[in-house]
Design a protein around this motif. Sequence first.
Motif, PDB file in Angstrom:
ATOM      1  N   GLU A  59      -2.108 -10.957   6.801  1.00  0.00           N
ATOM      2  CA  GLU A  59      -3.396 -10.906   7.600  1.00  0.00           C
ATOM      3  C   GLU A  59      -4.645 -10.934   6.620  1.00  0.00           C
ATOM      4  O   GLU A  59      -5.503 -11.146   7.099  1.00  0.00           O
ATOM      5  N   ASP A  60      -4.228 -10.497   5.392  1.00  0.00           N
ATOM      6  CA  ASP A  60      -5.550 -10.685   4.354  1.00  0.00           C
ATOM      7  C   ASP A  60      -5.084 -11.354   3.105  1.00  0.00           C
ATOM      8  O   ASP A  60      -5.649 -10.980   2.173  1.00  0.00           O
ATOM      9  N   PHE A  61      -4.091 -12.150   3.019  1.00  0.00           N
ATOM     10  CA  PHE A  61      -3.701 -12.908   1.909  1.00  0.00           C
ATOM     11  C   PHE A  61      -3.534 -14.400   2.208  1.00  0.00           C
ATOM     12  O   PHE A  61      -2.802 -14.756   3.201  1.00  0.00           O
ATOM     13  N   VAL A  62      -4.190 -15.250   1.386  1.00  0.00           N
ATOM     14  CA  VAL A  62      -4.041 -16.679   1.687  1.00  0.00           C
ATOM     15  C   VAL A  62      -3.376 -17.256   0.335  1.00  0.00           C
ATOM     16  O   VAL A  62      -3.795 -16.762  -0.640  1.00  0.00           O
ATOM     17  N   VAL A  63      -2.489 -18.225   0.492  1.00  0.00           N
ATOM     18  CA  VAL A  63      -1.797 -18.888  -0.379  1.00  0.00           C
ATOM     19  C   VAL A  63      -2.770 -19.961  -1.218  1.00  0.00           C
ATOM     20  O   VAL A  63      -2.833 -20.885  -0.232  1.00  0.00           O
ATOM     21  N   ILE A  93     -14.006 -13.764   0.054  1.00  0.00           N
ATOM     22  CA  ILE A  93     -13.060 -13.537  -0.892  1.00  0.00           C
ATOM     23  C   ILE A  93     -13.142 -12.360  -1.415  1.00  0.00           C
ATOM     24  O   ILE A  93     -14.093 -12.176  -2.119  1.00  0.00           O
ATOM     25  N   GLU A  94     -12.148 -11.578  -1.418  1.00  0.00           N
ATOM     26  CA  GLU A  94     -12.277 -10.076  -2.232  1.00  0.00           C
ATOM     27  C   GLU A  94     -11.799 -10.222  -3.639  1.00  0.00           C
ATOM     28  O   GLU A  94     -12.316  -9.663  -4.608  1.00  0.00           O
ATOM     29  N   ASN A  95     -10.741 -10.881  -3.795  1.00  0.00           N
ATOM     30  CA  ASN A  95      -9.962 -10.964  -5.140  1.00  0.00           C
ATOM     31  C   ASN A  95      -8.928 -12.361  -5.326  1.00  0.00           C
ATOM     32  O   ASN A  95      -8.701 -12.753  -4.265  1.00  0.00           O
ATOM     33  N   LYS A  96      -8.981 -12.751  -6.413  1.00  0.00           N
ATOM     34  CA  LYS A  96      -8.217 -13.992  -6.628  1.00  0.00           C
ATOM     35  C   LYS A  96      -7.221 -13.556  -7.665  1.00  0.00           C
ATOM     36  O   LYS A  96      -7.483 -13.238  -8.591  1.00  0.00           O
ATOM     37  N   ILE A  97      -5.923 -13.845  -7.309  1.00  0.00           N
ATOM     38  CA  ILE A  97      -4.765 -13.365  -8.365  1.00  0.00           C
ATOM     39  C   ILE A  97      -4.076 -14.620  -8.712  1.00  0.00           C
ATOM     40  O   ILE A  97      -3.477 -15.073  -7.829  1.00  0.00           O
ATOM     41  N   ILE A  98      -4.352 -14.956  -9.984  1.00  0.00           N
ATOM     42  CA  ILE A  98      -3.759 -16.074 -10.564  1.00  0.00           C
ATOM     43  C   ILE A  98      -2.566 -15.956 -11.270  1.00  0.00           C
ATOM     44  O   ILE A  98      -2.570 -14.939 -11.876  1.00  0.00           O
ATOM     45  N   ASP A 245       5.720 -10.929  -3.782  1.00  0.00           N
ATOM     46  CA  ASP A 245       6.151  -9.808  -3.192  1.00  0.00           C
ATOM     47  C   ASP A 245       5.541  -8.624  -3.937  1.00  0.00           C
ATOM     48  O   ASP A 245       5.024  -7.585  -3.576  1.00  0.00           O
ATOM     49  N   GLU A 246       5.391  -8.808  -5.229  1.00  0.00           N
ATOM     50  CA  GLU A 246       4.907  -7.888  -6.341  1.00  0.00           C
ATOM     51  C   GLU A 246       3.387  -7.525  -5.976  1.00  0.00           C
ATOM     52  O   GLU A 246       3.025  -6.472  -5.836  1.00  0.00           O
ATOM     53  N   VAL A 247       2.767  -8.494  -5.847  1.00  0.00           N
ATOM     54  CA  VAL A 247       1.317  -8.595  -5.573  1.00  0.00           C
ATOM     55  C   VAL A 247       1.108  -7.961  -4.102  1.00  0.00           C
ATOM     56  O   VAL A 247       0.202  -6.975  -3.937  1.00  0.00           O
ATOM     57  N   LEU A 248       1.732  -8.149  -3.178  1.00  0.00           N
ATOM     58  CA  LEU A 248       1.538  -7.764  -1.883  1.00  0.00           C
ATOM     59  C   LEU A 248       1.944  -6.307  -1.733  1.00  0.00           C
ATOM     60  O   LEU A 248       1.217  -5.519  -1.131  1.00  0.00           O
ATOM     61  N   GLU A 249       2.813  -5.917  -2.419  1.00  0.00           N
ATOM     62  CA  GLU A 249       3.569  -4.607  -2.622  1.00  0.00           C
ATOM     63  C   GLU A 249       2.494  -3.782  -3.113  1.00  0.00           C
ATOM     64  O   GLU A 249       2.434  -2.275  -2.793  1.00  0.00           O
TER      65      GLU A 249
END
Length: 264
Positions: A59-63, A93-98, A245-249
């Motif tokens: 619901e709040d993450f886009v790849v 966009i709240e945050n970008k995890i590269i 999964d680690e990011v989402l957790e």
Amino acid sequence: IMLSLQKILLLHVLACLGRLTHVIAIIDGEKAPENSMQYMASVQNNKGQHVCGGFLITEDFVVSAANCDDSNPTYVVLGNHNLKNGNHQKIKIENKIIHENYQQIGQGNDIMLIELSEKVKLCHRVEIIQIPHAEINLKENQVCQVAGWGTTKTRGKSVDELRVVDVSVINQRVCEEQWHGLPANVTCAGGYETTKGFCQGDSGGPLVCHGFAVGVVSFNYKENCNYPNKPNVYTDISNYRRWIDEVLEKKKFPKTFFCVKHLK
């Protein structure tokens, strides 16, 4: 002399036909049906311009692709295939995890998670797409789909309406022969001995096989969309499932909000 002239004219006609075929064969897709691919996201800059594709996995993450960060995206738009139509959800966009091992395009690990500032409202226009739970082995010539709002020709302009095209998976050995120095953890499909593939502005969009997002649009040959060419290259999502999964957790997800139809 007359025979030579006829030959010259014939060669000229054939050359013109060859150029025409070369030009009209770019992308070779079609408009995506309105009730399809409702997980597609348009990643946009602060001017409201489409810069990359993406796809909704929670619901709040886009790849998307890590190389898309070069365009300084600030918003994600979901819920409408026509970007000119204002009936959509536009979320900051709240945050970008590269991915920590990404360096530059063409060197692998081209994947990014975009955290949205608020939950998407899931309804008939917005859905989540599943990603592989484990490593998958795509078969050669397996037909998948890729979609986006990118250009339909080299150095062209992005389109307003989402387009989709069928692409065939290319044998990894063949892809490695065509791409010297092909990075690890990638999949190749389309753009080679075919008229079908992606173009600029489609980066970050999904390669969809059997209803799963199995790849992320990464790069083609020298930003050249005139096929046949070298294979199109996608980041293989199955090799990054643990990282995702680690990011989402690290996030705690509140109850999902759904669009509700009021019964009479």
